[in-house]
Each structure stands twice: as C-alpha cells, then as structure tokens.
Design a protein around this motif. Structure first.
Motif, PDB file in Angstrom:
ATOM      1  N   ARG A 201      -6.338  -0.154  -0.574  1.00 13.37           N
ATOM      2  CA  ARG A 201      -6.729   0.615   0.618  1.00 13.37           C
ATOM      3  C   ARG A 201      -8.116   0.197   1.084  1.00 13.37           C
ATOM      4  NH1 ARG A 201      -4.337   5.334   2.744  1.00 13.37           N
ATOM      5  NH2 ARG A 201      -5.685   6.342   4.271  1.00 13.37           N
ATOM      6  N   ARG A 202      -9.004  -0.019   0.137  1.00 13.34           N
ATOM      7  CA  ARG A 202     -10.353  -0.444   0.493  1.00 13.34           C
ATOM      8  C   ARG A 202     -10.347  -1.842   1.120  1.00 13.34           C
ATOM      9  NH1 ARG A 202     -14.790  -0.411  -4.221  1.00 13.34           N
ATOM     10  NH2 ARG A 202     -13.189  -1.758  -5.119  1.00 13.34           N
TER      11      ARG A 202
ATOM     12  N   LEU B 104       0.812  -1.210   0.000  1.00 14.02           N
ATOM     13  CA  LEU B 104       0.000   0.000   0.000  1.00 14.02           C
ATOM     14  C   LEU B 104       0.850   1.266   0.000  1.00 14.02           C
ATOM     15  CD1 LEU B 104      -3.001   0.826   0.058  1.00 14.02           C
ATOM     16  CD2 LEU B 104      -2.807   1.007   2.538  1.00 14.02           C
TER      17      LEU B 104
ATOM     18  N   MET C 273      -7.861  -3.186   2.808  1.00 15.82           N
ATOM     19  CA  MET C 273      -7.143  -3.199   4.072  1.00 15.82           C
ATOM     20  C   MET C 273      -7.798  -2.354   5.161  1.00 15.82           C
ATOM     21  SD  MET C 273      -3.196  -3.070   2.704  1.00 15.82           S
ATOM     22  CE  MET C 273      -2.518  -3.147   4.362  1.00 15.82           C
ATOM     23  N   GLN C 274      -8.689  -1.465   4.782  1.00 13.02           N
ATOM     24  CA  GLN C 274      -9.257  -0.529   5.755  1.00 13.02           C
ATOM     25  C   GLN C 274      -9.879  -1.217   6.972  1.00 13.02           C
ATOM     26  OE1 GLN C 274      -9.075   3.097   4.988  1.00 13.02           O
ATOM     27  NE2 GLN C 274      -9.126   2.871   7.214  1.00 13.02           N
ATOM     28  N   PRO C 275     -10.634  -2.311   6.813  1.00 15.45           N
ATOM     29  CA  PRO C 275     -11.216  -2.942   8.006  1.00 15.45           C
ATOM     30  C   PRO C 275     -10.183  -3.393   9.039  1.00 15.45           C
ATOM     31  CG  PRO C 275     -12.297  -3.750   6.016  1.00 15.45           C
ATOM     32  CD  PRO C 275     -11.115  -2.953   5.568  1.00 15.45           C
TER      33      PRO C 275
ATOM     34  N   PHE D 246      -7.783  -1.792  10.073  1.00 19.71           N
ATOM     35  CA  PHE D 246      -7.351  -0.646  10.863  1.00 19.71           C
ATOM     36  C   PHE D 246      -8.543   0.137  11.417  1.00 19.71           C
ATOM     37  CE2 PHE D 246      -3.978  -1.651   7.874  1.00 19.71           C
ATOM     38  CZ  PHE D 246      -2.891  -1.750   8.720  1.00 19.71           C
ATOM     39  N   HIS D 247      -9.705  -0.507  11.438  1.00 23.83           N
ATOM     40  CA  HIS D 247     -10.885   0.118  12.035  1.00 23.83           C
ATOM     41  C   HIS D 247     -10.700   0.211  13.545  1.00 23.83           C
ATOM     42  CE1 HIS D 247     -15.079   0.584  13.360  1.00 23.83           C
ATOM     43  NE2 HIS D 247     -15.299   1.067  12.147  1.00 23.83           N
TER      44      HIS D 247
ATOM     45  N   GLU E 290       2.212  -6.631   1.461  1.00 25.44           N
ATOM     46  CA  GLU E 290       1.570  -5.824   2.505  1.00 25.44           C
ATOM     47  C   GLU E 290       2.175  -6.111   3.875  1.00 25.44           C
ATOM     48  OE1 GLU E 290       0.007  -3.454   1.594  1.00 25.44           O
ATOM     49  OE2 GLU E 290      -1.022  -3.905  -0.281  1.00 25.44           O
TER      50      GLU E 290
ATOM     51  N   ARG F  46      -6.136   2.321  -4.650  1.00 26.41           N
ATOM     52  CA  ARG F  46      -7.489   2.511  -4.091  1.00 26.41           C
ATOM     53  C   ARG F  46      -8.112   1.164  -3.726  1.00 26.41           C
ATOM     54  NH1 ARG F  46      -7.220   6.982  -7.567  1.00 26.41           N
ATOM     55  NH2 ARG F  46      -7.729   5.769  -9.419  1.00 26.41           N
TER      56      ARG F  46
ATOM     57  N   ILE G  80      -2.566   4.786   6.424  1.00 25.93           N
ATOM     58  CA  ILE G  80      -3.719   3.976   6.837  1.00 25.93           C
ATOM     59  C   ILE G  80      -3.495   3.409   8.234  1.00 25.93           C
ATOM     60  CG2 ILE G  80      -2.870   1.783   5.904  1.00 25.93           C
ATOM     61  CD1 ILE G  80      -5.726   1.183   4.977  1.00 25.93           C
TER      62      ILE G  80
END
Length: 459
Positions: free
Chosen positions: A104-105, A92, A107-109, A111-112, A253, A101, A404
C-alpha cells in the motif's frame, strides 16, 4: 484484550435457524439481498449456517467499524479472499499484514490527487471515442457498452497506449467468467465442486489462462517512461530498503487493478444510467450541470470537483447498489464486538447493501434520491445527513483495507458520466424490467436503454 474480558458478560449471539444440512443456503441463493437485509431486525450480530459452516453476520455500523478499523488486527480477510488469492495472485486487494502495508505504501503515490489528474486526459480520450460511437436512436445493451468502455479506460491508464482490440476482447470475455467462478467457489463450503471435471471448471481455467497470458503480453510490450500506472508501479521503491516490486508482484497488482477497476466502475455506471433513465428530471439536472460547467467542451481534471449534483448521483448509486455487496473476514483470536464474543477462527461477514439500506440512517431506503446527501436532509431519527455516521456508507470499505483506488474510480465515473450527459439522453427500453444480480459484484441482470442524441454540444 484478555480472555477473561472477552468471556465476561458476553451476550448470546442470536442464531437464524435454517434447513437441515443446508442451513440458510436456500434463501441466500434465492434472494441474497433480501435475506441479508432481513437479518438486521434479528440483532447487531447474528449467526447463520451455510452448509456445515457457521458465519457471524455483523449488521450494526458501529460494530462494522470495529471489524474494519478499531480491531482490524484481529481479523484477516477470510474465505472470500482465500479463494481469490490462488487465481488473482497476491495483489493489494488480497494481501495481508506487513506485506499489505508495504504494498500500500509503494502504490499510494500512483493514486495521489495530482497523479489522478494526469490520468484524466487518457480517460477523456477513451470516453469521447467510445461514447461518440454509440448508435443513435437504437436500443443497446448499455451495461455491455460500459464494460468495454471502462475496461479500455483502465487499460489506457495502466499502459498509456491503446491496447490491441484482440487483447481487449480476450479480457472482456475472461473477467466475468472468473468473477462468477470465484463466487460459487466461495459458496461451496465442501470445496468439492471445483475439483470435478465440469464444463464450468474448464471455462474458468481457460479464462484464467487467457487473462494471465494477455496481461503478461501487454506488460512485456510496455515501453515505460510515461505517466501511467504501470510505470508508477515499476518505479516505486520501498523507502526503507530501496527495493522495487518483483515482476511477479507487478503482474499481480496489474491483475488487481484490472479486476477491481473495470468491473466495479462498469457496475456503478450501469446503475447510474438505469436510474437516470427512470428519473428524467434527475437526468436533466445532470445534463444542465454538465452543460453549465463544461460549456460544450470535453471534461478537464479541474472540473471534476465542480459537478456536485453529478457526484451526488454517483454517491446515491453507490449507496443503493454497492458494487461489492458482501465482504468476509475471519477472526484470528477471540474478539469482543460490543457485547458479543466472536471465537477465534470464526467466519465473519458484513453486507454493505444491508448497512446502506437501514431506514434509521436512510429514510425510504429503496427510493433513489441523490438529494439525501445534502447537508439539510434528516432521517426520522433526527440525524442530519451531514452528521450521519460515516460507517453507514461503506461502499469503499474503511481502515487499512479501504479501497486505494477510490480517487481513480471517482475520476473515471465522473469523466464518463459527464461525457455521456453531453451527448445522449437515456430512456428505458419498452417492456423491460431490470433486476439486481447479486453475484460476486452487484450488477443489473441486463440493461437495455435507448439512446437519444442531444443537440447542445459544440465539440
């Protein structure tokens, strides 16, 4: 934006005259922080030359925002990332465009906020184990101890279980060699030195091989099914196609998390400990806050937001010593930044260290003062801290390429600092001077500190 608009009424970009052939390479190598800090007085955008290459340095925070947010589509990441990608992979931090993009979408969960809370018990366990083993009353190289700690913590968050000490030692030795090797490859615009049979090149190649082999070994042994980052990466699915990441992408990653997680948190906490050692009254305030909130017990996830002064100390550290002190971009088309025209293909950079030491926004910028982030603080320009432009603090970047992992970094840093403050009081080693070493990351050149045990903890 049409070509006529870009060309019309553009102001000439001030140019810094340098040495014949070398340009500004000499002052950049001698004192990179001082050199880039001096450019702010030359104008919002200036050009410098490093060897044969011309670089546009963006000094004004509003124009930095244009590069990172408003006109981000007009730039790619530039030379710094061109040099990183072949060795780190296409994780990333290095990827671009639609692929970035998508990643990132995906992997985002991981880092919630709720997921970060699930990582805290493992963070706490590593912090308690490592910090509790430090020797009492002795001078230690705290930056090296923090590196072992943060690397262990990142690995535990990635893989859920403790990684074997031999793998930890391999990675601990390899990562700094890789970072230093990438730095001088970025600075060598001739691209000749990396092709020579030099000992440094052999060390770099060996460190890369060690890192990739070790990561592959640990990934292969991962059982899965836990609340760890690797499980989240493997189970992530593209909401449009249902596709998972390829094994190679998972590998890339993991490398990215390792490289950006361990070294960056280690750097920040090293500077935190340096400043707390120099400012006993600040250290006592951190300890008092930790004692009050934790009441002698190990830190819990829901307590991280209840340590505001501890967080302010870390924030001021990130301002004074931004880990990634310089970042590059490259103009994909002709771009207008305020009144200045940046031609297509131009190398562009911005320097968080210089932006965050601007006295217009941070009075007496070389003074370490966590209270400058309180809402009542004002600058000589009459700007309340609560209304300070957000782009005057760019330690985690901004826009589509912002970090992120910022929530994870905050959780790691506060967990470690709270655990440390419970157990130890830090004092500088006698007759030592700590200086910034602006390599790929902004690290202290060394950090000898003396550990004094506290007697207020009950666990």
């Amino acid at each position: 934006m049409g070509d006529a608009t870009i060309a019309g009424r553009a102001r000439a970009v001030p140019t810094v005259r340098g040495w014949p052939l070398l340009g500004s390479a000499v002052p950049l190598v001698r004192d990179p922080l001082g050199f880039f800090g001096s450019l702010r007085s030359r104008g919002p955008v200036v050009t410098i030359r490093i060897g044969p290459q011309t670089m546009y340095v963006v000094n004004d925070p509003a124009l930095v925002r244009q590069v990172l947010v408003d006109q981000a589509h007009s730039f790619d990441k530039g030379r710094q990332y061109d040099k990183l990608r072949p060795w780190w992979g296409n994780g990333l931090a290095n990827s671009e465009g639609d692929f970035h993009r998508r990643q990132r979408r995906l992997m985002q969960p991981a880092f919630h906020r709720r997921q970060i809370a699930a990582y805290v018990p493992a963070m706490r366990e590593v912090a308690e184990e490592r910090i509790g083993a430090w020797p009492s009353g002795r001078t230690i190289a705290l930056d090296e101890e923090l590196y072992a700690l943060t690397l262990s913590m990142v690995l535990r968050n990635l893989f859920a279980v403790a990684v074997e000490e031999r793998h930890l030692a391999t990675l601990q030795a390899a990562l700094p060699v890789i970072l230093d090797g990438v730095l001088w490859r970025c600075l060598d615009t001739t691209e000749l030195l990396e092709k020579l049979p030099l000992p440094a090149n052999r060390r770099f190649a060996a460190a890369l091989a060690d890192m990739h082999t070790t990561v592959d070994t640990v990934i292969a042994r991962h059982a899965g099914g836990g609340a760890d980052l690797l499980t989240m990466l493997r189970e992530a699915r593209d909401p449009d196609t249902g596709e998972a990441m390829s094994p190679q992408q998972v590998h890339d990653e993991v490398i990215t998390v390792l490289m950006t997680g361990a070294e960056t948190t280690r750097s920040t906490l090293s500077w935190v400990c340096h400043e707390l050692g120099r400012h006993p009254e600040m250290q006592r305030r951190v300890q008092a806050e930790v004692d009050d909130v934790l009441a002698g017990q190990p830190v819990q996830a829901d307590q991280l937001d209840r340590l505001p002064y501890t967080r302010s100390v870390i924030t001021e550290t990130l301002r004074a010593y931004p880990v990634v002190w310089l970042l590059t971009r490259r103009a994909l088309t002709d771009v207008r930044l305020g009144p200045f025209r940046i031609p297509a293909g131009a190398a562009v950079c911005y320097v968080p260290h210089a932006v965050q030491h601007d006295p217009a926004w941070y009075p007496d910028p070389d003074r370490f003062d966590p209270d400058r982030f309180s809402t009542g603080q004002t600058s000589p320009a009459g700007c309340p801290a609560s209304r300070r432009p957000r782009d005057t603090f760019v330690a985690f970047g901004a826009g589509i390429h912002s970090c992120i992992g910022e929530p994870l970094a905050w959780a790691q840093a506060i967990t470690i600092l709270a655990t440390l403050a419970q157990r130890w009081t830090l004092t500088p080693a006698p007759h030592t001077r700590v200086r910034p070493a602006a390599r790929m990351l902004l690290l202290p050149d060394h950090l000898p500190l003396v550990l004094h045990p506290r007697h207020t903890t009950t666990h």
